[in-house]
Write a protein that holds these residues in place. Structure first.
Motif, short mmCIF file in Angstrom:
data_model
loop_
_atom_site.label_atom_id
_atom_site.label_comp_id
_atom_site.label_asym_id
_atom_site.label_seq_id
_atom_site.Cartn_x
_atom_site.Cartn_y
_atom_site.Cartn_z
N THR A 30 -0.14 -12.38 -3.35
CA THR A 30 -1.06 -11.64 -2.56
C THR A 30 -0.92 -12.00 -1.33
O THR A 30 -1.03 -11.32 -0.45
CB THR A 30 -2.37 -12.06 -3.50
N GLY A 33 2.08 -10.35 0.34
CA GLY A 33 2.01 -9.11 0.51
C GLY A 33 1.17 -8.72 1.60
O GLY A 33 1.23 -7.66 2.25
N LEU A 215 -4.43 -6.03 -11.00
CA LEU A 215 -3.43 -5.56 -10.23
C LEU A 215 -2.79 -4.48 -10.84
O LEU A 215 -2.31 -3.48 -10.48
CB LEU A 215 -2.31 -6.70 -9.67
N LEU A 360 3.77 -3.39 -4.33
CA LEU A 360 2.35 -3.64 -4.58
C LEU A 360 1.62 -2.77 -3.42
O LEU A 360 1.80 -3.08 -2.42
CB LEU A 360 2.07 -5.08 -4.32
N LEU A 365 -3.70 -4.74 -2.86
CA LEU A 365 -3.48 -6.13 -2.52
C LEU A 365 -4.85 -6.56 -1.81
O LEU A 365 -5.44 -7.68 -1.75
CB LEU A 365 -2.36 -6.32 -1.73
#
Length: 531
Positions: A30, A33, A215, A360, A365
């Protein structure tokens, strides 16, 4: 004859390590990201530099730190004969990693381009600045590993936690929330699921970690709606970056970036200090859960991992996570940190981490960062005495000024911006100039303001005066309230015109208030001193 059997060697993996692995892995993915989202999406930073220069070294720091924490856990288990020892989780620190992207790397890239550098050259210079920043923070943490507890005794907990909570609420909360709502369906559903499982403590009808489910659901919505033509405007599938081996070899590139760290020291030094404080807190937390790690060893590993990451090209510092008891409750032991370190470290070298991060969506995120912001702010209030709540709220305001300062150039034309920062009126100093001055060095400002008011509340008016005099000294040289447009430090006699006036007005304000509080300490109306 007393013969005691040697303690059995702890197992490398147990079933609970899988749960711990997923939780720790998602945290690190995360943050990586969001770094890529901020740099590439917000600042148009070249993706190749992020994925092939910054990420391998950053991931390598996670590998080194987790390997060392794994060994520490196995040594503690062997020494005590216990099989339930849980390793200290290590990963990328959310507040300072996001702060590096939004407050240091992104603005530096824009500044380098404004100086006439090409985007490619500006990106390399920014990468070297990121490396150097990690080396600076790593060295600070290395020194403070031996004196960290003395630092925490000098500043109240409200000052240390409140300053980072201001960043969390204003910068980590609002900016990612805006990204969340740029794809409202996927983003808002993801945020809602995260709040359900993490704040409301609800359980989903699936045998998977709640964050992972959120997610997956958010990503499915994002791509499903996009492919159906119902998603946010401009939807496009990301291009898959082919896997390639990028070894994070040690480099002296950080030496090129060291001179450029000077304007950012008011950010970097508190970032490093907060990690030391966090390391002390998590060591106490682990000790309370039954795992007696030596605090200095925890801090030294943290500092070493940050230094290794910086020398090898990383741009985000590592830290031990506060949730060690939570991983113990999951049943995790020492295998989960080993798995996480190997997956993140090797995946970073092979480009696997970069590929996962690219797929992602930003809107999926960003809600995780919004939750982190809520959690940090909540913990700050829970972990400090209630009487210091007002002091901590005051410490949030410099973060608001910094948010306005970083957004103003995009909202106001350059010629109008110059006029608004250089033209005084009958009410006093130019309002926009005050916003910029208050925003520069905002973390240290927040720490000192909160510490001052907390000392006042506790009846320690002379201690409050000392904090104000420290603030005056720092303002004199631009470590806080810099009148340099870039937030840099300077010698006070180098200033001229309105910049000199603003600087001395701020310094004078601190000195006068320090004198007033010192005089009040002798009056019968002073608050009674509390411990």
């Amino acid at each position: 004859m007393n013969t005691s059997a040697p303690a059995a060697r702890p197992r490398w993996f147990v079933a609970g390590d899988l749960n711990g692995f997923f939780g720790l892995l998602v945290d690190n993915l995360t943050i990586l990201g969001f770094i890529s989202m901020a740099l590439i999406g917000l600042f148009q930073f070249p993706a190749e530099i992020v994925f092939t220069r910054m990420f391998p070294g950053t991931a390598f720091g996670v590998l080194v730190g987790n390997l060392l924490y794994t060994l520490m856990a196995r040594r503690l288990a062997a020494r005590t004969g216990r099989e339930d020892v849980t390793a200290m989780p290590l990963g990328l620190d959310a507040p300072t990693s996001i702060g590096m992207a939004l407050l240091v790397l992104g603005p530096a890239f824009v500044a380098f381009k404004a100086q006439g550098q090409s985007p490619a050259d500006a990106a390399i210079a920014t990468w070297q600045l990121g490396m150097a920043s990690l080396v600076v923070m790593g060295l600070l943490k290395l020194v403070l590993s031996f004196f960290g507890e003395a630092v925490t005794r000098a500043l109240p907990r409200a000052s240390l936690l409140g300053s980072i909570a201001g960043i969390a609420l204003v910068l980590m909360g609002l900016l990612p929330l805006l990204e969340t709502l740029r794809a409202p369906v996927a983003g808002f559903v993801t945020l809602g699921l995260l709040l359900y499982v993490l704040i409301a403590k609800g359980r989903l009808p699936l045998p998977l970690p709640g964050v992972l489910v959120a997610l997956i659901v958010g990503t499915a919505l994002y791509y499903g709606l996009g492919l159906a033509g119902l998603g946010a405007p401009g939807f496009a599938l990301p291009a898959w970056t082919p896997l390639s081996v990028v070894l994070p070899w040690p480099s002296l590139g950080f030496l090129e970036g060291l001179p450029n760290t000077v304007p950012y020291l008011p950010l970097l030094l508190p970032f490093g200090l907060l990690m030391v404080v966090g390391g002390i807190n998590v060591s106490e937390s682990a000790r309370a859960a039954g795992d007696d790690y030596r605090t200095r060893d925890i801090l030294l590993v943290e500092a070493f991992a940050t230094l290794v990451a910086g020398v090898c090209g990383g741009v985000a510092q590592t830290t031990p996570y506060i949730g060690q008891p939570a991983y113990k409750h999951m049943g995790a032991r020492s295998g989960y940190t080993l798995l996480t370190g190997l997956f993140v470290g090797i995946g970073g070298m092979l480009g696997l981490i970069s590929g996962l991060v690219q797929w992602l969506p930003l809107a999926v995120l960003a809600p995780i960062i919004v939750y982190v912001a809520i959690d940090i702010t909540t913990q700050a209030f829970q972990a400090t005495p209630p009487r210091h709540a007002g002091a901590m709220v005051l410490g949030f305001l410099p973060s608001v000024a910094y948010l306005l300062a970083i957004k103003a150039p995009g909202w106001i034309a350059p010629e109008q911006l110059h006029a608004l920062t250089t033209t005084a009126d009958a009410h006093g100093l130019p309002e926009l100039a005050v916003i910029f001055t208050l925003g520069n060095g905002f973390i240290i400002t927040a720490m000192l303001w909160t510490a001052t008011v907390a000392a006042m509340i506790d009846g320690r008016l002379r201690r409050a005066s000392v904090f104000l005099l420290v603030a005056a000294a720092l303002a004199l040289f631009g470590l806080i309230h810099s009148v340099d447009p870039r937030g840099g430090i300077y010698l006070p006699w180098q200033l001229e015109g309105l910049a000199r006036t603003i600087s001395w007005q701020f310094v004078g304000a601190y000195v006068v208030l320090a004198a007033v509080l010192a005089l009040l300490s002798f009056t019968p109306g002073a608050p009674k001193r509390t411990t």
